[in-house]
Design a protein around this motif. Sequence first.
Motif, mmCIF file in Angstrom:
data_model
loop_
_atom_site.group_PDB
_atom_site.id
_atom_site.type_symbol
_atom_site.label_atom_id
_atom_site.label_comp_id
_atom_site.label_asym_id
_atom_site.label_seq_id
_atom_site.Cartn_x
_atom_site.Cartn_y
_atom_site.Cartn_z
ATOM 1 N N ARG A 1 27.908 -70.572 25.129
ATOM 2 C CA ARG A 1 27.233 -71.835 25.412
ATOM 3 C C ARG A 1 27.875 -72.921 24.575
ATOM 4 N NH1 ARG A 1 21.259 -69.266 24.964
ATOM 5 N NH2 ARG A 1 21.339 -68.170 26.943
ATOM 6 N N CYS B 1 27.305 -73.593 30.050
ATOM 7 C CA CYS B 1 27.183 -72.154 29.851
ATOM 8 C C CYS B 1 28.243 -71.460 30.692
ATOM 9 C CB CYS B 1 25.793 -71.666 30.243
ATOM 10 S SG CYS B 1 25.567 -69.899 29.942
ATOM 11 N N ALA C 1 24.684 -79.670 28.415
ATOM 12 C CA ALA C 1 24.760 -78.265 28.020
ATOM 13 C C ALA C 1 25.636 -77.530 29.018
ATOM 14 C CB ALA C 1 23.371 -77.648 27.983
ATOM 15 N N GLU D 1 19.973 -75.501 27.736
ATOM 16 C CA GLU D 1 20.877 -74.347 27.704
ATOM 17 C C GLU D 1 20.485 -73.316 28.754
ATOM 18 O OE1 GLU D 1 19.579 -75.768 24.973
ATOM 19 O OE2 GLU D 1 21.421 -76.593 24.121
#
Length: 154
Positions: A31, A17, A15, A96
């Motif tokens: 994201r 961001c 993930a 996330e």
Amino acid sequence: MESVAGLDVGVKKSALCLVTRDAASMRPVCRHRTATDPSSIGTWLASQGVVRVGLEAGAQSSWLARELEHRGFEVTVMEARRQRAFGAYSKVKTDERDARLIGEALATGLYTRVHVRSVWSQEARALLGARLQLKRQVQQARQFVRGHLRAIGR
């Protein structure tokens, strides 16, 4: 305004961001989830115009950090315990969210950088560990055979 990326590394998927910070505020911009592969991660980071990347120390972090540095990114590997404390105020635990917290920590400077071992050091440690494991297995097999032979009087 500076943009940095937080990366939560997983075995198959990671993930990411993107976090922007200026003098007054800090906010997550976007994201993304991608395969844990330096080329796909590097491609997305380059498309977003990111130069600085942060990730937690872990099993794949040294390999990933080295590969991303080869692609021209400034990579910071952060101490995992400190990052856990940084996000402890929230009960929600997702990849996330972890990526966002890593990005925020990188943007604010609230992290402890860890040393990433060289390739040679990692290879030497792996070979020594494999040698030690083989020696233990030989000794265990020897003791197993001796114990069974004793049971039949030999």
